[in-house]
Design a protein around this motif. Sequence first.
Motif, PDB file in Angstrom:
ATOM      1  N   THR A 129      11.795  -3.510  -4.862  1.00  0.00           N
ATOM      2  CA  THR A 129      12.553  -2.904  -5.967  1.00  0.00           C
ATOM      3  C   THR A 129      11.708  -2.685  -7.222  1.00  0.00           C
ATOM      4  N   THR A 130      10.749  -3.565  -7.472  1.00  0.00           N
ATOM      5  CA  THR A 130       9.970  -3.456  -8.714  1.00  0.00           C
ATOM      6  C   THR A 130       8.656  -2.703  -8.545  1.00  0.00           C
ATOM      7  N   ALA A 131       8.127  -2.657  -7.350  1.00  0.00           N
ATOM      8  CA  ALA A 131       6.843  -1.968  -7.125  1.00  0.00           C
ATOM      9  C   ALA A 131       6.964  -1.004  -5.953  1.00  0.00           C
ATOM     10  N   PRO A 132       7.753   0.060  -6.087  1.00  0.00           N
ATOM     11  CA  PRO A 132       7.902   0.990  -4.968  1.00  0.00           C
ATOM     12  C   PRO A 132       6.606   1.720  -4.616  1.00  0.00           C
ATOM     13  N   GLY A 133       5.714   1.872  -5.605  1.00  0.00           N
ATOM     14  CA  GLY A 133       4.427   2.512  -5.323  1.00  0.00           C
ATOM     15  C   GLY A 133       3.578   1.673  -4.371  1.00  0.00           C
ATOM     16  N   LEU A 134       3.607   0.354  -4.556  1.00  0.00           N
ATOM     17  CA  LEU A 134       2.871  -0.542  -3.663  1.00  0.00           C
ATOM     18  C   LEU A 134       3.446  -0.500  -2.249  1.00  0.00           C
ATOM     19  N   MET A 135       4.753  -0.514  -2.147  1.00  0.00           N
ATOM     20  CA  MET A 135       5.403  -0.501  -0.833  1.00  0.00           C
ATOM     21  C   MET A 135       5.213   0.841  -0.124  1.00  0.00           C
ATOM     22  N   ALA A 136       5.005   1.927  -0.895  1.00  0.00           N
ATOM     23  CA  ALA A 136       4.838   3.255  -0.302  1.00  0.00           C
ATOM     24  C   ALA A 136       3.385   3.541   0.064  1.00  0.00           C
ATOM     25  N   ARG A 137       2.470   2.642  -0.275  1.00  0.00           N
ATOM     26  CA  ARG A 137       1.046   2.862   0.025  1.00  0.00           C
ATOM     27  C   ARG A 137       0.829   2.926   1.532  1.00  0.00           C
ATOM     28  N   PRO A 138       0.242   4.017   2.026  1.00  0.00           N
ATOM     29  CA  PRO A 138       0.035   4.157   3.472  1.00  0.00           C
ATOM     30  C   PRO A 138      -1.018   3.177   3.989  1.00  0.00           C
ATOM     31  N   VAL A 139      -0.777   2.676   5.200  1.00  0.00           N
ATOM     32  CA  VAL A 139      -1.702   1.761   5.857  1.00  0.00           C
ATOM     33  C   VAL A 139      -2.408   2.485   6.999  1.00  0.00           C
ATOM     34  N   ALA A 140      -1.615   3.089   7.876  1.00  0.00           N
ATOM     35  CA  ALA A 140      -2.170   3.838   9.004  1.00  0.00           C
ATOM     36  C   ALA A 140      -1.186   4.935   9.362  1.00  0.00           C
ATOM     37  N   GLY A 141      -1.530   6.159   9.102  1.00  0.00           N
ATOM     38  CA  GLY A 141      -0.646   7.277   9.417  1.00  0.00           C
ATOM     39  C   GLY A 141       0.610   7.227   8.569  1.00  0.00           C
ATOM     40  N   ALA A 142       1.774   7.237   9.249  1.00  0.00           N
ATOM     41  CA  ALA A 142       3.064   7.206   8.550  1.00  0.00           C
ATOM     42  C   ALA A 142       3.521   5.782   8.246  1.00  0.00           C
ATOM     43  N   VAL A 143       2.769   4.795   8.681  1.00  0.00           N
ATOM     44  CA  VAL A 143       3.125   3.388   8.458  1.00  0.00           C
ATOM     45  C   VAL A 143       2.635   2.983   7.080  1.00  0.00           C
ATOM     46  N   ASN A 144       3.546   2.425   6.264  1.00  0.00           N
ATOM     47  CA  ASN A 144       3.167   1.995   4.924  1.00  0.00           C
ATOM     48  C   ASN A 144       3.360   0.484   4.776  1.00  0.00           C
ATOM     49  N   VAL A 145       3.029  -0.046   3.615  1.00  0.00           N
ATOM     50  CA  VAL A 145       3.106  -1.485   3.352  1.00  0.00           C
ATOM     51  C   VAL A 145       4.546  -1.977   3.470  1.00  0.00           C
ATOM     52  N   GLY A 146       5.511  -1.208   2.984  1.00  0.00           N
ATOM     53  CA  GLY A 146       6.924  -1.596   3.055  1.00  0.00           C
ATOM     54  C   GLY A 146       7.410  -1.750   4.491  1.00  0.00           C
ATOM     55  N   MET A 147       6.972  -0.827   5.361  1.00  0.00           N
ATOM     56  CA  MET A 147       7.382  -0.927   6.771  1.00  0.00           C
ATOM     57  C   MET A 147       6.776  -2.161   7.422  1.00  0.00           C
ATOM     58  N   LEU A 148       5.531  -2.447   7.136  1.00  0.00           N
ATOM     59  CA  LEU A 148       4.899  -3.644   7.707  1.00  0.00           C
ATOM     60  C   LEU A 148       5.552  -4.922   7.185  1.00  0.00           C
ATOM     61  N   ALA A 149       5.860  -4.947   5.886  1.00  0.00           N
ATOM     62  CA  ALA A 149       6.521  -6.130   5.325  1.00  0.00           C
ATOM     63  C   ALA A 149       7.926  -6.296   5.915  1.00  0.00           C
ATOM     64  N   GLY A 150       8.651  -5.200   6.116  1.00  0.00           N
ATOM     65  CA  GLY A 150       9.983  -5.273   6.725  1.00  0.00           C
ATOM     66  C   GLY A 150       9.916  -5.772   8.162  1.00  0.00           C
ATOM     67  N   LEU A 151       8.957  -5.265   8.929  1.00  0.00           N
ATOM     68  CA  LEU A 151       8.769  -5.764  10.298  1.00  0.00           C
ATOM     69  C   LEU A 151       8.323  -7.223  10.288  1.00  0.00           C
ATOM     70  N   GLY A 152       7.555  -7.592   9.241  1.00  0.00           N
ATOM     71  CA  GLY A 152       7.143  -8.987   9.086  1.00  0.00           C
ATOM     72  C   GLY A 152       8.335  -9.915   8.880  1.00  0.00           C
ATOM     73  N   GLN A 153       9.379  -9.416   8.261  1.00  0.00           N
ATOM     74  CA  GLN A 153      10.595 -10.219   8.091  1.00  0.00           C
ATOM     75  C   GLN A 153      11.190 -10.580   9.451  1.00  0.00           C
ATOM     76  N   PHE A 154      11.268  -9.590  10.333  1.00  0.00           N
ATOM     77  CA  PHE A 154      11.782  -9.861  11.685  1.00  0.00           C
ATOM     78  C   PHE A 154      10.875 -10.838  12.420  1.00  0.00           C
ATOM     79  N   LEU A 155       9.568 -10.614  12.334  1.00  0.00           N
ATOM     80  CA  LEU A 155       8.611 -11.476  13.029  1.00  0.00           C
ATOM     81  C   LEU A 155       8.720 -12.916  12.537  1.00  0.00           C
ATOM     82  N   THR A 156       8.784 -13.116  11.220  1.00  0.00           N
ATOM     83  CA  THR A 156       8.881 -14.488  10.708  1.00  0.00           C
ATOM     84  C   THR A 156      10.218 -15.135  11.074  1.00  0.00           C
ATOM     85  N   THR A 157      11.273 -14.346  11.182  1.00  0.00           N
ATOM     86  CA  THR A 157      12.561 -14.905  11.616  1.00  0.00           C
ATOM     87  C   THR A 157      12.452 -15.446  13.025  1.00  0.00           C
ATOM     88  N   PHE A 158      11.861 -14.666  13.921  1.00  0.00           N
ATOM     89  CA  PHE A 158      11.709 -15.123  15.309  1.00  0.00           C
ATOM     90  C   PHE A 158      10.751 -16.306  15.398  1.00  0.00           C
TER      91      PHE A 158
END
Length: 181
Positions: free
Chosen positions: A115-144
Amino acid sequence: MQSSNGPRGAGDGPERPAGNQEERGTPSRDVTFEDPWHDARASGWGELDSAGAPVPAVPPARGEPGATAIRARDVYVEVQRSAAFQEVRGRYRRFVVPGVVGFLVWYLGYVVTATTAPGLMARPVAGAVNVGMLAGLGQFLTTFLLTWAYARHARLHRDRAALELRWDTQELARGARGGAQ
């Protein structure tokens, strides 16, 4: 489920529909059913047995204190104060409290950063995958991972001790009730 007070169709039991009773001269407002549960007293109070004597009083409900309930309660209080119970609870807390705190910090960090740093979360990592998508998937991974770690910790460090404690508690409670189960 049908009410025993309503009319029933043919084949639903020994009751006769109201129309058949009217044909025999019985008015429909005086319809009675041959239902053994109709007008039966639910409490058992004030009834007479087959010999005409009053039925004995209903035994106390489970929530009402009795002599055996007080002794069984003492067993559970004694077990709660035991060193074995305190050890099982301590092992549980030593795993759960840091796990919950760590996961909540990680989750709230993700939400606040999104919410506070949307530019950081929108930074591309590889192709269409950005930091926000990796962090969101990380939430699922850490839950499991946290679920797996909790189940493993319980199996290795708490389950056997808790099962033995439960067995001992049941044996003591059975003895307090006088062997009746």
